[in-house]
Design a protein around this motif. Structure first.
Motif, PDB file in Angstrom:
ATOM      1  N   LEU A 699       3.984   3.241  -0.297  1.00  0.00           N
ATOM      2  CA  LEU A 699       3.725   3.928  -1.564  1.00  0.00           C
ATOM      3  C   LEU A 699       4.075   3.048  -2.756  1.00  0.00           C
ATOM      4  CD1 LEU A 699       5.024   7.515  -0.669  1.00  0.00           C
ATOM      5  CD2 LEU A 699       2.655   6.890  -1.227  1.00  0.00           C
ATOM      6  N   GLN A 700       5.155   2.297  -2.624  1.00  0.00           N
ATOM      7  CA  GLN A 700       5.562   1.391  -3.698  1.00  0.00           C
ATOM      8  C   GLN A 700       4.526   0.293  -3.889  1.00  0.00           C
ATOM      9  OE1 GLN A 700       9.490  -0.155  -3.167  1.00  0.00           O
ATOM     10  NE2 GLN A 700       9.387  -1.489  -4.967  1.00  0.00           N
ATOM     11  N   CYS A 701       4.000  -0.228  -2.776  1.00  0.00           N
ATOM     12  CA  CYS A 701       2.985  -1.281  -2.867  1.00  0.00           C
ATOM     13  C   CYS A 701       1.692  -0.771  -3.489  1.00  0.00           C
ATOM     14  CB  CYS A 701       2.684  -1.834  -1.478  1.00  0.00           C
ATOM     15  SG  CYS A 701       4.020  -2.813  -0.771  1.00  0.00           S
ATOM     16  N   LEU A 702       1.338   0.466  -3.183  1.00  0.00           N
ATOM     17  CA  LEU A 702       0.095   1.020  -3.695  1.00  0.00           C
ATOM     18  C   LEU A 702       0.191   1.341  -5.186  1.00  0.00           C
ATOM     19  CD1 LEU A 702      -0.821   3.441  -0.770  1.00  0.00           C
ATOM     20  CD2 LEU A 702      -1.970   1.299  -1.362  1.00  0.00           C
ATOM     21  N   GLY A 703       1.382   1.664  -5.632  1.00  0.00           N
ATOM     22  CA  GLY A 703       1.551   1.984  -7.048  1.00  0.00           C
ATOM     23  C   GLY A 703       0.728   3.186  -7.452  1.00  0.00           C
ATOM     24  N   ASP A 707      -4.419   7.177  -3.956  1.00  0.00           N
ATOM     25  CA  ASP A 707      -5.597   7.872  -3.432  1.00  0.00           C
ATOM     26  C   ASP A 707      -6.550   6.928  -2.705  1.00  0.00           C
ATOM     27  OD1 ASP A 707      -4.697  10.273  -4.458  1.00  0.00           O
ATOM     28  OD2 ASP A 707      -5.753  10.019  -6.374  1.00  0.00           O
ATOM     29  N   ALA A 708      -6.213   5.643  -2.665  1.00  0.00           N
ATOM     30  CA  ALA A 708      -7.109   4.666  -2.051  1.00  0.00           C
ATOM     31  C   ALA A 708      -7.186   4.858  -0.545  1.00  0.00           C
ATOM     32  CB  ALA A 708      -6.614   3.257  -2.376  1.00  0.00           C
ATOM     33  N   ARG A 709      -8.314   4.430   0.027  1.00  0.00           N
ATOM     34  CA  ARG A 709      -8.480   4.485   1.476  1.00  0.00           C
ATOM     35  C   ARG A 709      -7.885   3.222   2.103  1.00  0.00           C
ATOM     36  NH1 ARG A 709     -14.380   7.122   3.006  1.00  0.00           N
ATOM     37  NH2 ARG A 709     -13.951   9.190   2.097  1.00  0.00           N
ATOM     38  N   ILE A 710      -7.042   3.442   3.149  1.00  0.00           N
ATOM     39  CA  ILE A 710      -6.287   2.336   3.734  1.00  0.00           C
ATOM     40  C   ILE A 710      -6.588   2.283   5.240  1.00  0.00           C
ATOM     41  CG2 ILE A 710      -3.988   1.353   4.055  1.00  0.00           C
ATOM     42  CD1 ILE A 710      -3.147   3.513   1.847  1.00  0.00           C
ATOM     43  N   VAL A 756     -13.471   1.182   2.309  1.00  0.00           N
ATOM     44  CA  VAL A 756     -12.072   0.857   2.540  1.00  0.00           C
ATOM     45  C   VAL A 756     -11.536   0.041   1.362  1.00  0.00           C
ATOM     46  CG1 VAL A 756     -10.462  -0.388   4.034  1.00  0.00           C
ATOM     47  CG2 VAL A 756     -12.368   0.931   5.020  1.00  0.00           C
ATOM     48  N   ASP A 757     -10.410   0.480   0.795  1.00  0.00           N
ATOM     49  CA  ASP A 757      -9.813  -0.195  -0.358  1.00  0.00           C
ATOM     50  C   ASP A 757      -8.704  -1.158   0.041  1.00  0.00           C
ATOM     51  OD1 ASP A 757     -11.317   1.270  -2.393  1.00  0.00           O
ATOM     52  OD2 ASP A 757     -10.131   3.001  -1.746  1.00  0.00           O
ATOM     53  N   TYR A 758      -7.963  -0.795   1.088  1.00  0.00           N
ATOM     54  CA  TYR A 758      -6.846  -1.616   1.532  1.00  0.00           C
ATOM     55  C   TYR A 758      -6.891  -1.740   3.052  1.00  0.00           C
ATOM     56  CZ  TYR A 758      -4.526  -1.150  -3.022  1.00  0.00           C
ATOM     57  OH  TYR A 758      -4.209  -1.214  -4.358  1.00  0.00           O
ATOM     58  N   VAL A 759      -6.324  -2.831   3.537  1.00  0.00           N
ATOM     59  CA  VAL A 759      -6.100  -3.020   4.971  1.00  0.00           C
ATOM     60  C   VAL A 759      -4.610  -3.269   5.165  1.00  0.00           C
ATOM     61  CG1 VAL A 759      -6.537  -4.445   6.998  1.00  0.00           C
ATOM     62  CG2 VAL A 759      -8.402  -3.938   5.410  1.00  0.00           C
ATOM     63  N   LEU A 760      -3.986  -2.415   6.003  1.00  0.00           N
ATOM     64  CA  LEU A 760      -2.562  -2.548   6.289  1.00  0.00           C
ATOM     65  C   LEU A 760      -2.407  -3.116   7.694  1.00  0.00           C
ATOM     66  CD1 LEU A 760       0.425  -2.027   5.538  1.00  0.00           C
ATOM     67  CD2 LEU A 760       0.172   0.237   6.583  1.00  0.00           C
ATOM     68  N   VAL A 761      -1.705  -4.249   7.766  1.00  0.00           N
ATOM     69  CA  VAL A 761      -1.520  -4.929   9.050  1.00  0.00           C
ATOM     70  C   VAL A 761      -0.151  -4.565   9.604  1.00  0.00           C
ATOM     71  CG1 VAL A 761      -1.408  -7.156  10.211  1.00  0.00           C
ATOM     72  CG2 VAL A 761      -2.993  -6.817   8.292  1.00  0.00           C
ATOM     73  N   LEU A 786      -0.080  -5.968   3.407  1.00  0.00           N
ATOM     74  CA  LEU A 786      -1.109  -5.118   2.823  1.00  0.00           C
ATOM     75  C   LEU A 786      -2.128  -6.002   2.108  1.00  0.00           C
ATOM     76  CD1 LEU A 786      -1.928  -2.123   2.281  1.00  0.00           C
ATOM     77  CD2 LEU A 786      -0.716  -2.314   0.098  1.00  0.00           C
ATOM     78  N   LYS A 787      -3.401  -5.790   2.418  1.00  0.00           N
ATOM     79  CA  LYS A 787      -4.477  -6.527   1.756  1.00  0.00           C
ATOM     80  C   LYS A 787      -5.358  -5.548   1.006  1.00  0.00           C
ATOM     81  CE  LYS A 787      -4.604 -10.036   5.427  1.00  0.00           C
ATOM     82  NZ  LYS A 787      -4.177 -11.168   4.596  1.00  0.00           N
ATOM     83  N   ARG A 788      -5.756  -5.950  -0.201  1.00  0.00           N
ATOM     84  CA  ARG A 788      -6.615  -5.080  -0.990  1.00  0.00           C
ATOM     85  C   ARG A 788      -7.996  -5.703  -1.110  1.00  0.00           C
ATOM     86  NH1 ARG A 788      -7.321  -7.277  -5.963  1.00  0.00           N
ATOM     87  NH2 ARG A 788      -5.738  -8.742  -6.714  1.00  0.00           N
TER      88      ARG A 788
END
Length: 791
Positions: A699-703, A707-710, A756-761, A786-788
């Motif tokens: 959540l901190q990384c997303l700021g 609402d973005a798709r991850i 897709v807005d972000y990719v979480l590894v 996390l990649k955006r």
């Protein structure tokens, strides 16, 4: 001494073999000495002479099995002091002789009976000691050559081993008294014991040695007074051993009589206790489940399904079934058709009332399984009349690998499914007596079962057919079907309004897919081949799934679940084999054939309910839970019902369930110890479960972009976790993408199609795969995990 008056007896149902009576003297004493013989020759004559010399205060009664050697001629027995010779002319052996003699003595008014073999091996001087014990109020007195003051001379080693290590321990346990010499026929009984209404020794099923063994055991079970007398027993120094026990067949028959006595095979059914209640089974179930519950309460083993069910529960009283996270890509709708609604609704209601939070599913799963275990116990009691077997087969499911224990620790739906199945069968046991209202309720519960798990979709039809066969009543069959439709109708309404189909489920496409690896979380850029395009290939796939279904079932049989059940079954089966060696074996009089057949039919019904698993290829062990429960209960109930008396069936059930219980104790201890060793009881683990640091960091990384798709790569559980607890639009990685079945162009198409807005590894392996995804750059403050999307 004056003759004693005969006491009134309830002897109209006594089964005494035909015999003739030769009386040579009047009754002179309070007690009788019964000596069973057949062709003992000089041995019985010498013994009678020694008895005369000892002059015990007893009347001597000889129970002759039909001697032809002249040893009991009147001109010998009359002057030697024998009061009467009873000669059996009907069928039977030793026990028949004893029934004949005991009945005659009781009718003559004797207050007690001393018995000694007539083969001359026993020291008759001890008769006076037996009489003294009877006078002191004992109901059963056993002679023993192994007590202090007793003597065993020239006893064959085989006899000593069999007596001390097998026979005496078995009858001691069954008789609740410590006996050391149970094969010794030198013993005494009070008239009160022999005429006790719950003993009934005068039954024709006692033929060979069984009456002696039965009277040894029954006295302790009734709580009567038992004592012992040291005796001398002498075998000859050489020559043939005086015995009626010959070869292996005779020894097996004697062992069989011992086992049948010990297991309650002669205990009269008309003295059975009332139907057992569920108090003690509830205590035992709680003792098994409590350490298992404690081992996971701090940090439950939730899976993606667990978190999805919890997330859906939060929508029950809001925007019904609207998912935050994505797990199925068959539809672009944000509303779910992945899970049946009953479990999320129960979680929602419970959490709303009690505030139990994310662990609500865990609590409900354990509660459901506890109730299922008791319902199974109730079914077992109703079918067999015996306690523990229903509980044992229910708890046995905990031993299956990746089976019920996984469902419990993850707070998922199968424990409730088992409870609903057990409830249905409990009602179906009423057979033709099922009322119209009950059939409607049965139908409603079968509909609820579908609403708990969609793989039970065929259940209402099967239940309706079963009711039609049981009741032969169209109205009751219609009531069952109507009840089912009533329970299912809310989901039908939701399906029509949301998806435009009568019954929405995201697995429907997997049923017709040709690819045997097809899974509900796959995504393809274009439709894949189905059965409609190549029916033959689809049929081959289904046959392959059927083969795998059989192999998976067999592997469960070879698991601890199967081994524990097999040990219990072999133990009881071995005892039943020995019992069958007795010469007076009888079939059970009240074998529950109809109820057993209902169990068999219900087993096949649950086998039929696995058709969706066979069609989809979803063949995880947990899906076999209900089928294995009812199948194992069927086998166990059939085996228990082979007991010839209620007491024997209870003994078999206790041994069967006890064997399973040993495995369950070990399993519970292992799980508890494993939790302790892995620090699962630590206080900080409690908060990490429903407020984890990982989600807080994300959540901190997303700021402001929460609402973005991850797309979460390599950790489906985290994707569901984040969706359930933080309402993030996380996406499980499509299985075909994770397994490398989706080409690079397909991956790019997925990212574009699903925006897709972000990719979480979540792992190093997936980090390498993520680098190959074009158009995504690391989010610096998140250590590259996390990649955006690079706009």
């Amino acid at each position: 001494m004056n003759a004693l008056a005969a006491i009134p007896l309830q002897d109209t149902d006594w089964e005494v073999p035909p015999h003739k009576v030769s009386v040579y003297a009047n009754k002179a004493h309070k007690y009788a000495l019964v000596i069973p013989v057949i062709n003992e020759g000089e041995r019985i004559r010498g013994q009678l002479s020694r008895i005369k010399d000892a002059a015990p205060l007893v009347d001597v009664i000889v129970a002759d099995g039909g001697s032809t050697d002249g040893s009991l001629d009147e001109d010998f027995v009359k002057p030697i002091g024998v009061r009467a010779v009873l000669t059996k002319i009907g069928p039977g052996k030793l026990s028949a002789q004893l029934r004949m003699a005991y009945a005659w003595c009781l009718r003559e008014g004797y207050a007690g009976i001393v018995t000694v073999d007539g083969n001359g091996k026993d020291g008759v001087e001890a008769v006076a000691s037996f009489v003294a014990k009877l006078e002191a109020g004992c109901d059963y007195v056993q002679g023993s050559r192994y007590l202090s003051g007793g003597k065993a001379e020239n006893t064959p080693l085989e006899r000593t081993i069999a007596n001390r290590l097998i026979h005496a321990p078995i009858l001691s346990i069954a008789g609740r008294n410590l006996f050391t010499d149970t094969t010794n026929g030198f013993r005494a009984y009070s008239a009160r014991y022999l005429t006790h209404p719950e003993v009934r020794p005068f039954r024709s099923e006692f033929e060979v040695y069984s009456l002696l063994f039965y009277l040894t055991v029954r006295v302790g079970q009734l709580g009567l007074k038992v004592d012992h007398v040291p005796v001398v027993r002498r075998y000859p120094d050489s020559g043939q051993v005086p015995t009626k026990i010959g070869g292996l067949a005779s020894k097996l028959a004697l062992l069989g009589e011992t086992v049948r006595v010990a297991t309650g095979g002669y205990t009269p059914d008309d003295v059975r206790a009332e139907q057992a209640q569920l108090g003690w089974p509830a205590v035992v179930a709680a003792l098994v489940l409590l350490p298992l519950f404690l081992s996971v309460i701090v940090a439950p083993n939730y899976s993606p399904d667990s978190w999805a069910l919890y997330e859906l529960s939060k929508t029950v009283f809001d925007d019904f079934y609207r998912f935050s996270h994505f797990r199925s890509f068959a539809s672009a709708s944000e509303y779910s058709s992945a899970f049946a609604p009953l479990w999320p609704m129960l979680i929602a209601v419970t959490d709303g009332v009690l505030g139990t939070g994310a662990r609500t599913g865990l609590y409900l799963a354990f509660l459901s399984f506890f109730a299922f275990a008791l319902m199974s116990e109730q079914i077992g009691q109703q079918i067999t009349g015996a306690r523990w077997i229903g509980l044992g087969t229910a708890l046995l499911l905990l031993l299956g690998p990746s089976m019920v224990w996984d469902e419990l620790s993850a707070g998922r739906t199968i424990p409730l499914q088992l409870l609903l199945y057990a409830l249905l069968f409990r009602w179906l046991l009423a057979g033709r007596a099922i009322s119209l209202q009950s059939t409607a309720m049965i139908g409603f519960v079968s509909g609820l079962t579908v609403m708990n798990r969609f793989d039970a979709a065929l259940l209402p039809f099967f239940v309706t057919l079963m009711i039609a066969l049981l009741t032969r009543s169209p109205s009751r069959s219609a009531a069952a079907l109507a009840g089912s439709l009533l329970a299912i109708s809310p989901w039908v309404a939701y399906s029509l309004s949301t998806f435009g189909t009568v019954f929405a489920t995201d697995n429907s496409g997997i049923v017709t897919a040709l690819d045997s690896r097809a899974f509900v979380t796959d995504w393809w850029p274009k439709p894949q081949a189905t059965a409609f395009e190549d029916p033959a290939a689809w049929a081959i796939k289904v046959l392959s799934n059927l083969r795998q279904w059989v192999l998976t079932g067999l592997s469960l049989v070879l698991s601890p679940l199967g081994f524990a059940f097999a040990l219990g079954s072999v133990l009881v089966g071995g005892l039943q084999y020995l019992c069958a060696k007795t010469p007076d074996t009888v079939d059970p009089k009240d074998k529950p054939r109809t109820q057993l057949w209902l169990l068999v039919i219900f087993t096949f019904l649950l086998v039929g309910l696995m058709l969706p698993q066979i069609l989809t290829g979803y063949l995880e062990y947990r899906y076999y839970s209900a089928m294995f429960w009812v199948g194992l209960l069927t086998i166990a109930a059939w085996q228990i019902s082979r007991g010839v008396t209620a007491r024997q069936r209870q003994t078999f059930a206790t041994l069967f369930a006890g064997t399973i219980g040993v495995w369950l104790i070990g399993f519970a201890m292992i799980q508890f110890a494993s939790a302790a060793n892995s620090n699962r009881f630590a206080a900080d683990q409690w908060g990490q479960f429903d407020a984890p640091d990982d989600i807080a960091m994300l959540l901190q990384c997303l700021g402001d972009n929460s609402d973005a798709r991850i797309l979460v790569m390599g950790d489906d559980n985290f994707a569901a976790w984040a969706g359930a607890l933080a309402s993030l639009s996380t996406m499980m990685e499509p299985r075909n993408m994770a397994e490398g079945r989706l080409e690079e162009s397909g991956k790019a198409a997925f990212l574009e199609t699903w925006q897709v807005d972000y990719v979480l590894v979540r792992s190093e392996i997936d980090a390498q795969k993520a680098r190959a995804l074009n158009g995504f750059v690391p989010v610096d403050e998140c250590d590259g995990l996390l990649k955006r999307k690079n706009d």
